[in-house]
Design a protein around this motif. Structure first.
Motif, short mmCIF file in Angstrom:
data_model
loop_
_atom_site.label_atom_id
_atom_site.label_comp_id
_atom_site.label_asym_id
_atom_site.label_seq_id
_atom_site.Cartn_x
_atom_site.Cartn_y
_atom_site.Cartn_z
N PRO A 56 -8.73 -63.51 73.65
CA PRO A 56 -9.23 -64.88 73.53
C PRO A 56 -8.35 -65.92 74.22
O PRO A 56 -8.85 -67.00 74.60
N PHE A 57 -7.07 -65.63 74.43
CA PHE A 57 -6.19 -66.61 75.07
C PHE A 57 -6.59 -66.88 76.53
O PHE A 57 -6.26 -67.94 77.08
N LEU A 58 -7.28 -65.96 77.16
CA LEU A 58 -7.71 -66.16 78.55
C LEU A 58 -8.76 -67.27 78.68
O LEU A 58 -8.95 -67.82 79.77
N ALA B 242 -3.95 -75.18 80.74
CA ALA B 242 -4.32 -73.86 81.24
C ALA B 242 -3.15 -72.88 81.19
O ALA B 242 -3.29 -71.73 80.75
N ILE B 243 -1.98 -73.34 81.62
CA ILE B 243 -0.81 -72.47 81.69
C ILE B 243 -0.34 -72.05 80.29
O ILE B 243 -0.13 -70.87 80.00
N SER B 244 -0.19 -73.04 79.42
CA SER B 244 0.34 -72.74 78.07
C SER B 244 -0.69 -72.00 77.22
O SER B 244 -0.34 -71.12 76.43
N GLY B 245 -1.97 -72.36 77.35
CA GLY B 245 -3.00 -71.70 76.55
C GLY B 245 -3.15 -70.23 76.90
O GLY B 245 -3.17 -69.37 76.02
N ALA B 246 -3.23 -69.93 78.20
CA ALA B 246 -3.39 -68.55 78.64
C ALA B 246 -2.11 -67.74 78.46
O ALA B 246 -2.14 -66.50 78.48
N GLY B 247 -0.98 -68.42 78.25
CA GLY B 247 0.30 -67.72 78.08
C GLY B 247 0.30 -66.73 76.94
O GLY B 247 0.99 -65.71 76.98
N GLY B 248 -0.53 -67.00 75.90
CA GLY B 248 -0.59 -66.11 74.75
C GLY B 248 -1.04 -64.70 75.11
O GLY B 248 -0.71 -63.74 74.40
N PHE B 249 -1.77 -64.57 76.21
CA PHE B 249 -2.23 -63.25 76.63
C PHE B 249 -1.07 -62.36 77.09
O PHE B 249 -1.12 -61.14 76.97
#
Length: 402
Positions: A174-176, A95-102
């Motif tokens: 989409p990163f969210l 969750a942390i690394s994936g949403a980091g792209g936002f």
């Protein structure tokens, strides 16, 4: 004898366990393809960065490299120390690394966050496949493996479709979607029990060997993904080239491939009743070859959609076919290690796909590249068919006299 209340309780627990396993599985396919529709916009956003076109494609596929590296490590750890605590950590990291792209505006920082996402999936994917092998046996396992891959594909439809819609608002949105893992984490804590097989006979496990056949299955898995991953990486650019500008339509096209993959995987148990594992590989590669030919000659959105259907059907039957074969022949004591190995080759193929294809694209157009790939897929289909016939011939041929 169970009372009706006890039986209902057992069924409810089993349903919750299965549903949680399916949700964790859906995070795997979501990890890579969710941001596929955003690739053209990202390329423009980072156009000032040297080699931006290549680096942006690595944003899509870098997680696959990290999954390939960390899967065998995870396989060893879960055989020795247990499945669930590592799974919980991986979901939080996801969750942390994936949403980091936002929140990131630097392409290289974005690549680092994607690497961390790959580490998270490199933990969660071998764990969930191993748990399926731990919890189920026989026909029930065969049915659930098909259901798992189908659910992953359906999750892919939802997430990539949502990714396409969000991309129309901006490439970061989409990163969210990766925050979905925070909903799955508490369910995994409540409904997934630690299997009893964990931690037994560790000294013996160090010397236990799996059949060499698994290495061939791993190599075939890598080839499958090198070729199939042409779709999420190259189809957005191909559709732009033939005049399709809406990112939601690009996301829908890739989602249709995933939808038909889901249908094929869901039917795997019935397919397996009629065909051998080798024949299923032959049929799968043949369908993918037909799909890639359609892409290579396509100049309309509808023909690309047909190609997505055919390719999805082919890939959808081959993934559970591979997983079931490895689950069947891997000794339970080193099951996590062998599934970790399979996962490594699965995502190594995804990572290598754009690297292998990049020099081809410098010489050929995207359409010609798909035509070349279709020829290779056809050769693979014929090879598996010949292998099947050779085995069948040996099994029915009369023994020599004297």
């Amino acid at each position: 004898m169970f009372t009706n209340t006890q039986a209902t309780t057992v069924i409810n627990k089993q349903l919750k366990l299965k549903f949680t396993l399916l949700l964790v599985s859906s995070l795997t396919i979501m990890s890579v393809i969710t941001i596929s529709p955003a690739l053209p916009q990202m390329t423009l956003a980072f156009s000032a960065v040297k080699n931006a076109a290549f680096l942006v494609k690595l944003v899509l596929t870098l997680p696959a490299l990290m999954i390939a590296i960390f899967s065998p490590i995870t396989g060893y750890l879960i055989d020795r120390y247990g499945r669930l605590r590592i799974l919980w950590f991986s979901l939080a990291l996801y969750a942390i690394s994936g949403a980091g792209g936002f929140f990131l505006n630097n392409l290289y920082h974005l690549l680092l966050s994607r690497a961390a996402l790959g580490i998270a999936v490199g933990m969660s994917m071998p764990i969930v496949i191993t748990l399926i092998a731990d919890y189920f046996e026989g026909l029930e396992r065969q049915k659930f493996v098909g259901l798992q891959i189908a659910f992953m594909s359906l999750g892919g439809i939802l997430f990539i479709g949502l990714g396409g819609i969000l991309t129309d608002f901006g490439w970061k949105y989409p990163f969210l979607i990766y925050l979905f893992a925070l909903l799955v984490l508490p369910l995994s804590m409540m409904y997934l029990p630690e299997p009893a097989v964990v931690g037994k006979n560790n000294q013996f496990n160090q010397h236990l060997k799996a059949p060499r056949q698994i290495w061939l299955l791993c190599l075939n898995t890598m080839i499958m993904w090198v070729l199939f991953f042409l779709i999420p990486v190259q189809i957005p650019f191909h559709l732009k080239a033939i005049g399709i500008e809406k990112n939601s339509l690009i996301g829908a096209a890739i989602a249709i491939s995933t939808a038909f993959s889901a249908a094929s995987s869901f039917s795997y148990s019935k397919i397996k009743e009629h065909f051998s594992s080798l024949t299923i590989f032959s049929l799968g590669y043949l369908l993918m070859a037909a799909g890639f030919i359609c892409i290579s000659v396509s100049n309309s959105y509808l023909l690309v959609i047909l190609a997505m259907m055919l390719s999805g059907l082919g890939m959808g039957m081959m993934i559970p076919n591979t997983n079931m074969w490895v689950m069947k022949i891997a000794p339970p004591e080193i099951r996590g290690k062998e599934i970790g190995k399979l996962t490594t080759f699965w995502f190594l193929g995804q990572f290598l796909s754009p690297i292998i294809i990049y020099p081809v694209l410098t010489m050929l157009s995207i359409s010609s590249t798909f035509m070349l790939a279709s020829g290779f897929l056809f050769l693979l289909s014929i090879s598996f068919l010949i292998f099947q016939f050779s085995i069948t011939g040996k099994s029915v041929s009369p023994k020599p006299v004297g």
